[in-house]
Structures are given as structure tokens and as C-alpha cells.
Design an enzyme around this catalytic site. Sequence first.
Site, PDB file in Angstrom:
ATOM      1  N   CYS A  43       0.782  -1.164   0.089  1.00  0.00           N
ATOM      2  CA  CYS A  43      -0.117  -0.135  -0.063  1.00  0.00           C
ATOM      3  C   CYS A  43       0.786   1.301  -0.107  1.00  0.00           C
ATOM      4  CB  CYS A  43      -0.904   0.118   1.215  1.00  0.00           C
ATOM      5  SG  CYS A  43      -1.746   1.444   1.411  1.00  0.00           S
ATOM      6  N   HIS A 446     -25.488  24.145   2.099  1.00  0.00           N
ATOM      7  CA  HIS A 446     -25.509  24.355   0.666  1.00  0.00           C
ATOM      8  C   HIS A 446     -24.512  25.526   0.573  1.00  0.00           C
ATOM      9  CE1 HIS A 446     -27.170  24.984  -2.857  1.00  0.00           C
ATOM     10  NE2 HIS A 446     -27.226  26.753  -2.732  1.00  0.00           N
TER      11      HIS A 446
END
Length: 467
Positions: A43, A446
Site C-alpha cells: 500500500c 448549501h
Amino acid sequence: MSDHFDIAIIGAGPGGYVCAIRAAHNGLKVAVIDERPAFGGTCLNVGCIPSKALLHVSERFHEAAHDFAAMGIACEPRIDIAAMQAFKDKVVEANTKGIAYLFRKNGVTGYHGKGRVSAPGTVEVTADDGAVTTLKARHIVIATGAEPATLKGVKIDEKTILSSTGALALDEAPKHLAVIGAGVIGLELGSVWRRLGADVTVIEYLDRILPGMDAELAKTLHRELKKQGLAFRLASRVEKAAAKGRKATLTVSPAGGGEKETIEAEKVLVAIGRVPRTRGLGLADIGIATDEKGRIVVNERFETNIAGIYAIGDVIPGPMLAHKASEDGVALADLLAGKVATIDHELIPAVVYTAPEAAAVGRTEEELKAAGVEYARGSFAFLANGRARAMNLSAGFVKLLADARSDRLLGAHVLGPMAGELIHEIAALMAFGGAAEDLARITHAHPTLSEALREAALAISAKAIHS
Ligand code: NAI
């Protein structure tokens, strides 16, 4: 010389090193053995981390060359592959050094050399210079990971015919790269070299890309990758690949049978899966049981058939993913310290770092259909998400699957910007048994990409606002 430990772990990848640190946190005396000069396993050294560095660089380069103009930025970018590789090497070095630091900090003893279980309770470590150290341990953990699967008739030389290791280290973009296998490695590394200028042909045995992932997501990603110039030969089996000079010739036949054809390429990447790495560990000599795929057989406590010997990560059944190996490592370290530990295998997220990114957790629609589960689906396109549009990254969608009666979330499939980050909101909800309506009732800031998740949930429990 012989050293005594509570646990000796062979393999310092995300399974082994995480198990070691957690076991040390639990007060156990731990040794970790790895044959690579740097800890971190595949990895950190030649897998997830270096590939993410190349994916990041090549994505920025592609954006600068193709997408900046539409946003009012004029530039003519040039890629310096040597500098990019130096950046990647620095990223790898920082990460692997970090593991060595964590070992020191937590009192974990690291050994460099080949580990071999010479008898239950005994591990022999042979260093590069041939010196042998014998370790005694109450518990031995096999965490040796996996290696590339090879194809009969195809010899990986890491010059012309490459595994992922060779494909991460190229010093220039090949003119034509042939990729065998449209799985995770093939699509990620194929994307890297396509963005850096190679013609890329992906040859896949099945009639679709990314087997195992949601079919609708895979189909949309396939379309997006084709737009980026990757060529695909689906339902095609590579039978042979031969390297001659700076060229390779592949023999390809239709999966259903028929006339063979040849494809020429400058480089070939073999990415047809990975197999457990158990050779040279002495496991057969002490009678450790393996299954038909060569994986070590363990029970739910990671115990093999030999008392005191355990296995975790890619060498045992389950998805071959770094984070799954780490979860195994944590659970085993806790079990060996006498604590309770369980892993919910239904909740292991999977991410493919293409552009757009693909991420999933839980069941696919195909799995639910096959299991006869009645489900509701809600989807929402990033095209209708304000933040995605403002980022000029509006390809893809969110798809949520929930139990038709209880509304409990059963799966999520996200294709789009930051999908690999977004998926964890769903994983967290699923871990607490959350329903689509729960997600739909949570206020999402938002403008954020996360609003697309809420909209997909609204599409199940009521109706999405923006579609
Ligand atoms: P894979 O199993 O994902 O895909 C291999 C593909 O090769 C399959 O689609 C298969 O049908 C195809 N194939 C096999 N033989 C063939 C032939 N003769 N001709 C044409 N196609 C053939 O394997 P991959 O991509 O090598 O990855 C190995 C492992 O590493 C996987 O378990 C994967 O999950 C893991 N990995 C995960 C990453 C991530 O989480 N982002 C990144 C890279 C690897």
C-alpha cells in the site's frame, strides 16, 4: 540470539503495521518483520499511496490542459515526468518514515528480513546479509498480503510487460499502453498514463468494466472513460503477450470463442487481480490449511488451524483492500488483548480513484435482486448539484438503495467528485441502522456535494427537490 514477544507479525502493510500499533496500545510486546527496506507494505510503497500521488498529479495536469480554459484560465501546461516521479517518491518516503516513527513511539520492534514460521511460537528472520535472528512469540500473525496474479503465456519483466509496480515507475508516457483487465488497477493506472499522453487500450474478459461494482455505475464510468480517450475491448481474453525489444504483441480472442487477433503496444500492464502471498513462510511445513484459492483458512477470531498462529488482510478471504486489512489488524490486536472485537463486513466501503471517482458501500442492485430483497432506489445526478457545477465536475450520480418496507439503507453507489469522501456519510448512517428518511431529514450545508446524498434520499422517502 533469541528475542521474546507477545506477538510477532510477519508483514508490515496496512494489516500488519496497524495490528502492531494497536497491540502495543493494548500493552503487548510486539515484533514486526518485513522484507522491504521501508515499512508500509504494498500500500505505502508500491500501491495505494504512490498511485494516488500519480492520479492526483495527472488529474491536475489534465484539468489544466483541458478544463481550465472553460473557467477562464489560460495556460499551456507541460508535464515533467521525472519531477512527478520525484514528488511521488517523496510522498512514499514521508509515509513509510511515518510508520517507522510510529513503531519507535509505541515500542514496536521492527525487523527487516524474510520471516519464516519454523515452528508454532518461533519465527526466523533472515536479513539480506544472511544473518538469522530467532524470535519467540506467544502469537504469530501472518499479514503478508498479496501479489499480482500472473497470466499463463505472459511473463512480467517490469520493462515492457509490467505489473502495477512497473506501471507506477515509468519514466515517460508510453505511446501505446495495453492494459489487461478493466478492474481497479487497470482503470486507475490506465487513467494516469492516458492523461499523461499515452494511447490506452483496456482489454477485459467480461462484457463490462469493474466486475463486482454496481452495473449502472460501471456503465456510466465506462462512458466517461471513453470520453477521456481510453479505448476498451470488452469480452476479449488476452491469451498471450510477448515482449520483443521495445514492443509487445498481445494475442487476444473473443471471450465467446472466435478468431484471434493481435494487438501491438509499447508497454503492457497486467492487472488481472491479486493472489495471496504465502510462499516461503514455512506454512505448508507446519500444516497451515489454505483454500482452493491459496488463502489461509481462519475462523472469526482470525485463528488458523494451528494454535497460536493467526492471519489477517489479503491472505485470508474477503475483499483485498487496505482498510479491510487494517480493520482485521485492529480486531485481532483487541482479541489477543482479551477484548471484544467484531467487524461488519457489509460496511466496508470501496473506492476507485478514477475521474469521476467511484465509491460504494453495502449491496448493489444486482445483489439485492439475486437475494430477492424488495428495495426502493433513489438517485440524483451531480448535474443538478450547484457545487458540482461550480467546480465544473458535474458527471455522475448518487444512487441509494433502501429496504422497501423498513426504509433502512442497504447500499450506496456514488460516481462523481469526492465520491470516496462522500460515501462515509452513508457508511456511518448504515452502521447505525439509518433509513433513507433519516438522511433526508438531516440538514446539509448549501452548496455542498453532500446535498446530492440527501436529494437521493429524498427521492426514496418523498421526492428530490432539484430534479
Ligand atoms: P480486479 O480483480 O479488480 O480486476 C481484474 C480484471 O481482469 C477483471 O475484470 C477480470 O475479468 C480481468 N481479466 C482476468 N483475466 C483476464 C484476461 N486473460 N484477459 C482479459 N481480462 C482478464 O484486479 P486488479 O485491478 O488487478 O486489482 C487487484 C486487487 O487490488 C483488487 O482486489 C483490488 O480491489 C485491489 N486494489 C484496490 C484499489 C482501491 O481500492 N482503489 C486500487 C488498486 C487495487
